[in-house]
Design an enzyme around this catalytic site. Structure first.
Site, PDB file in Angstrom:
ATOM      1  N   ARG A 140      -8.737 -26.958 -24.363  1.00 56.19           N
ATOM      2  CA  ARG A 140      -8.953 -26.035 -22.981  1.00 56.19           C
ATOM      3  C   ARG A 140     -10.102 -26.519 -22.031  1.00 56.19           C
ATOM      4  NH1 ARG A 140     -10.259 -21.287 -27.008  1.00 56.19           N
ATOM      5  NH2 ARG A 140      -8.719 -22.606 -28.142  1.00 56.19           N
ATOM      6  N   LYS A 155     -12.221 -31.219 -38.543  1.00 55.77           N
ATOM      7  CA  LYS A 155     -10.920 -30.726 -39.246  1.00 55.77           C
ATOM      8  C   LYS A 155     -10.911 -31.171 -40.799  1.00 55.77           C
ATOM      9  CE  LYS A 155      -7.786 -30.659 -35.080  1.00 55.77           C
ATOM     10  NZ  LYS A 155      -7.551 -29.163 -35.107  1.00 55.77           N
TER      11      LYS A 155
END
Length: 475
Positions: free
Chosen positions: A327, A253
């Site tokens: 996830r 990120k």
């Protein structure tokens, strides 16, 4: 256990004991030195003003009081003063939610009945994160009227404070082992069973996705499992995404995207707070809490784009992006949750920026494989000021998570419908169970009544209100 600071309970105090006056031995509180709060309906302002003398009217005029919801003004009242507060028929957080840290310290009492919801707002507005500094002031205390459910109000406020504290704690003090210690403390408090699977033990139970996400971090990944309640009661599984810090992994990120990633375990914090509330209220359910926890770090053994992971369900997953890691934690936990065929599964996760684009930061995006349940939750969310919005599990987008060399990819290449494809990914690990997935912000980006800036447990009260209404089949 890592070399980080020793795990300690994040809930430093019972917020309800600071926000409310709880002397059960004095139910009328008549002898207390209290400040009276008069509630004034917006529509009844003229009628209220007709009861005042000239001096009181002048005081109201000087304070520009119009009975706007949550607005307050001081009035002469006998030898002292009273407070008038604007409200409306909804009596939600806006009425009292800004007052506990705005009014002078002291004890306040209401002159009329008000909803539990409004009283909860007072307590939620009293929240301060005090793990690393002393309080600049204590909140004003409200006497909970005898017509309200004091026990439930206090349990809701304390459970929300627990979730907020967990989210607000930085990753150095909220690594996977610390998060596990929080759940263990909860299990001890309510005599629940507790099990922890950590590090390479995850591979032994075929949870390769959880292991892959967290294996590069100093504090090993883990799966926390709490169980409470009678087996004969309706069975509920709560699953919370516990990414204690998300660097993005090798798909790193930018700095701006990393700044708030201590909150990436907000789903776990919400599930833990909800479990606390369920047990504190002694709901007649059989509860299981699953928290897959990991730090998505960068090291030589970090999982890579293009890797193929083995999951608990037996499905293989090709890694398209290491920053779609939440996830991966959830899929192993959801597969495990389904194995005992519970009545309901609820998962909470700070999963996608796409959900924030769709509904913003103050609404929980909700995906559900049962339309009747989704409609019920949507209705209940309005009654408890905890908004959720039903999003589609659109099967037409299934092709976006197909892989050419594995059963599926963890992240669609397309920039469109990111929250939908993430939910579709999770749905592949849910079998023969009623399942609801909440994609949440878990953080208030601004101060609102009952919602101070910082960590937030979104959809907690909505789900709890639903569970309160479940029939007790063992009764």
């Amino acid at each position: 256990m890592s070399e980080n600071s020793s795990p300690e309970p994040a809930l430093q105090f019972n917020l309800s004991e600071q926000a409310y006056y709880l002397d059960d031995a004095n139910p009328d509180r008549a002898d207390l030195d209290t400040i009276l709060i008069k509630l004034v309906l917006q529509d009844d302002l003229d009628q209220f003003q007709a009861t005042l003398d000239e001096k009181q009217l002048q005081w109201l005029a000087k304070q520009s009081f119009t009975a706007k919801v949550g607005q307050f003004a001081w009035l002469p009242h006998g030898q002292s003063q009273c407070l008038v507060v604007g409200t409306d028929a909804q009596e939600d957080f806006r009425t009292l939610g800004n007052l506990a840290l705005t009014l002078p310290e002291g004890t306040y009492r209401l002159d009329s009945n008000i909803s539990d919801q409004a009283v909860i707002g007072w307590g939620l507005g009293a929240y301060q994160f005090l793990r690393y500094r002393s309080a600049k002031r204590m909140p004003a205390q409200l006497i909970i009227p005898n017509t309200n459910d004091t026990n439930r109000i206090c349990n809701v406020v304390d459970s929300m404070a627990l979730s907020r504290d967990l989210v607000n704690t930085p990753a150095a003090d909220m690594a996977p082992s610390h998060l596990a210690a929080e759940v263990q403390a909860l299990a001890e408090k309510f005599a629940a069973s507790f099990n922890l699977v950590s590090g390479d033990e995850l591979l032994d139970m075929q949870c390769g996705a959880i292991h892959a996400v967290g294996r590069a971090a100093e504090d090993p990944p883990c799966l926390v499992d709490l169980e409470w309640g009678e087996q004969s009661n309706p069975s509920i599984v709560l699953v919370g995404k516990g990414v204690t810090f998300d660097s993005g992994g090798l798909d790193l990120k930018p700095a701006s995207g990393m700044r708030l990633m201590k909150k990436d375990m907000g789903g776990a914090a919400t599930a833990i707070g909800l479990a606390h509330l369920i047990m504190a209220q002694q709901l007649p359910v059989h509860l299981r809490l699953l928290v897959p926890a990991a730090e998505n770090a960068v090291a030589g053994n970090a999982f890579r784009p293009g890797d193929i992971l083995q999951t608990r369900k037996g499905l293989t997953v090709e890694i398209d992006n290491t920053d779609a890691e939440g996830r991966l934690l959830l899929c192993d936990a959801l597969a495990l949750a389904c194995e005992e065929k519970p009545d309901y599964i609820f998962d909470f996760a700070t999963l996608t920026g796409s959900a924030r684009s769709a509904v913003g930061t103050e609404i929980a995006a909700m995906f559900c494989n049962d339309d009747d349940l989704a409609a019920t939750l949507g209705h209940l969310s309005k009654t408890c000021a905890d908004p959720v919005w039903h999003m589609p599990l659109h099967s037409g987008y299934e092709h976006m998570i197909d892989s050419k060399i594995a059963d599926m990819v963890n992240s669609a290449a397309s920039p469109y419908a990111g929250s939908v494809t993430a939910a579709l990914y999770l749905q592949r690990f849910v079998e023969d169970c009623i399942w609801t997935h909440f994609d949440i912000m878990a953080f208030n980006t601004r101060n609102r009544p009952g919602h101070p800036e910082g960590g937030e447990a979104m959809a907690l009260r909505t789900v709890f209100t639903f569970l309160e209404q479940l029939p007790n089949e063992s009764a």
